[in-house]
Design a protein around this motif. Sequence first.
Motif, PDB file in Angstrom:
ATOM      1  N   CYS A 227       0.775  -1.208  -0.776  1.00 48.13           N
ATOM      2  CA  CYS A 227       0.062   0.196   0.040  1.00 48.13           C
ATOM      3  C   CYS A 227       0.547   1.169  -0.499  1.00 48.13           C
ATOM      4  O   CYS A 227       0.176   2.464   0.220  1.00 48.13           O
ATOM      5  CB  CYS A 227      -0.675  -0.006   0.864  1.00 48.13           C
ATOM      6  SG  CYS A 227      -2.102  -1.521   1.820  1.00 48.13           S
ATOM      7  N   ALA A 322      -5.842  -5.850   2.889  1.00 46.03           N
ATOM      8  CA  ALA A 322      -4.126  -4.779   1.918  1.00 46.03           C
ATOM      9  C   ALA A 322      -4.515  -5.003   0.681  1.00 46.03           C
ATOM     10  O   ALA A 322      -4.396  -4.083  -0.061  1.00 46.03           O
ATOM     11  CB  ALA A 322      -3.393  -5.548   2.887  1.00 46.03           C
ATOM     12  N   TYR A 325      -7.270  -2.136   0.373  1.00 44.68           N
ATOM     13  CA  TYR A 325      -7.017  -0.960   0.154  1.00 44.68           C
ATOM     14  C   TYR A 325      -5.599  -0.531  -1.034  1.00 44.68           C
ATOM     15  O   TYR A 325      -6.045   0.534  -1.723  1.00 44.68           O
ATOM     16  CB  TYR A 325      -6.424  -0.671   1.971  1.00 44.68           C
ATOM     17  CG  TYR A 325      -5.569   0.627   1.859  1.00 44.68           C
ATOM     18  CD1 TYR A 325      -6.889   2.125   2.016  1.00 44.68           C
ATOM     19  CD2 TYR A 325      -4.766   1.172   2.682  1.00 44.68           C
ATOM     20  CE1 TYR A 325      -6.404   2.786   2.284  1.00 44.68           C
ATOM     21  CE2 TYR A 325      -4.278   2.239   3.400  1.00 44.68           C
ATOM     22  CZ  TYR A 325      -5.577   2.881   2.777  1.00 44.68           C
ATOM     23  OH  TYR A 325      -5.354   4.328   3.169  1.00 44.68           O
ATOM     24  N   ALA A 326      -4.466  -1.456  -1.345  1.00 44.57           N
ATOM     25  CA  ALA A 326      -3.639  -0.816  -2.412  1.00 44.57           C
ATOM     26  C   ALA A 326      -4.814  -0.958  -3.302  1.00 44.57           C
ATOM     27  O   ALA A 326      -4.716   0.334  -4.452  1.00 44.57           O
ATOM     28  CB  ALA A 326      -3.380  -2.722  -2.769  1.00 44.57           C
TER      29      ALA A 326
END
Length: 346
Positions: A227, A322, A325-326
Amino acid sequence: MASLMHRETRQIPSLVAAQLRDHSATYRDAARQMADFDPALVVTMARGSSDNAALYFKYLFELIAGIPVASVGPSVASVYGRSMRLDRAACLSISQSGRSPDLVAFQTMARAQKALNLALVNTLDSPLAEGAECLLPVASGEEKAVAATKSFVLSLTALAALTGHFAGDDRLLSALDALPAALDEALGCDWQPLVEALEPGQSLYVIGRGPGLAIAQEAALKFKEACEVHAESYSSAEVLHGPIQLAAGGLAALVFLTRDAARQGLIDAVARMADTGMKVFVADPAAERPVDRPGVTYLPCAPAPDAMLDGISQITTFYVFAERYAGHLDLDPDQPKLLRKVTETV
């Protein structure tokens, strides 16, 4: 098309079930060989996510088996050319590739010093695997995504199995057998509130304690790798000293609560951080809301069959977050700009 990170995370429950079915006897035999060696201590050597797995093992093995575990610097052998007194030590190397020259150099030195060498590796045809008296397969299959996910989780389950067999802890071993169902549930836990609440460029503290500190360290690493977010991991016992001062700069915190003896200290840390005005996100396998403060958000967790395994469930859910979110940040988690899948250090 789903990312490699997404697809490999989704494989975790079935891979854990297959690992424990196919390799339990191997882990049991390694534990028996360790017991016959009767180590006064265990030393671990690893880097990156593998070193986070070593930290999880440290707490688990010390708590259950009562034998101290220490992380050593492979560069002592590879760069500095020094030997260590290891004749009463079991030396555990952890590596996905098994090819890093510094780990191999330390293993070679440890053998010369009469240590018992164990290697937890995913690539069985590797120098580290070939140099071990006890070979422990990770058995996660080929992992193509740069960010380790399934190999990390399966390293934890292998190390938990080794610990359970060494200590004769039938409760832990039974909990491992039931873990895949909890990991299936963990994949479905939705941390969308954390996706929406984090501001671009915001730094984070990731907090844990005991075995949960290893999970915090792994989460902080994945924030960076996947991220491009600055995140630092701390024990709840440490963050309340100097690091809490940075709360004035607009930090957020992600806290991995536990269901063990460290729970109350973690709860106290949540309250203290919330009182500074920090946004605090809490992953609690007990599904409680122990701190009722503005700015505290609770994230759903799938409890593991044993509290010592909760972190494995928590990190599985974190990987789902994760990867999502990336994408929210318009990043490709499979192609970090400055990283490679295998890093061979000297």
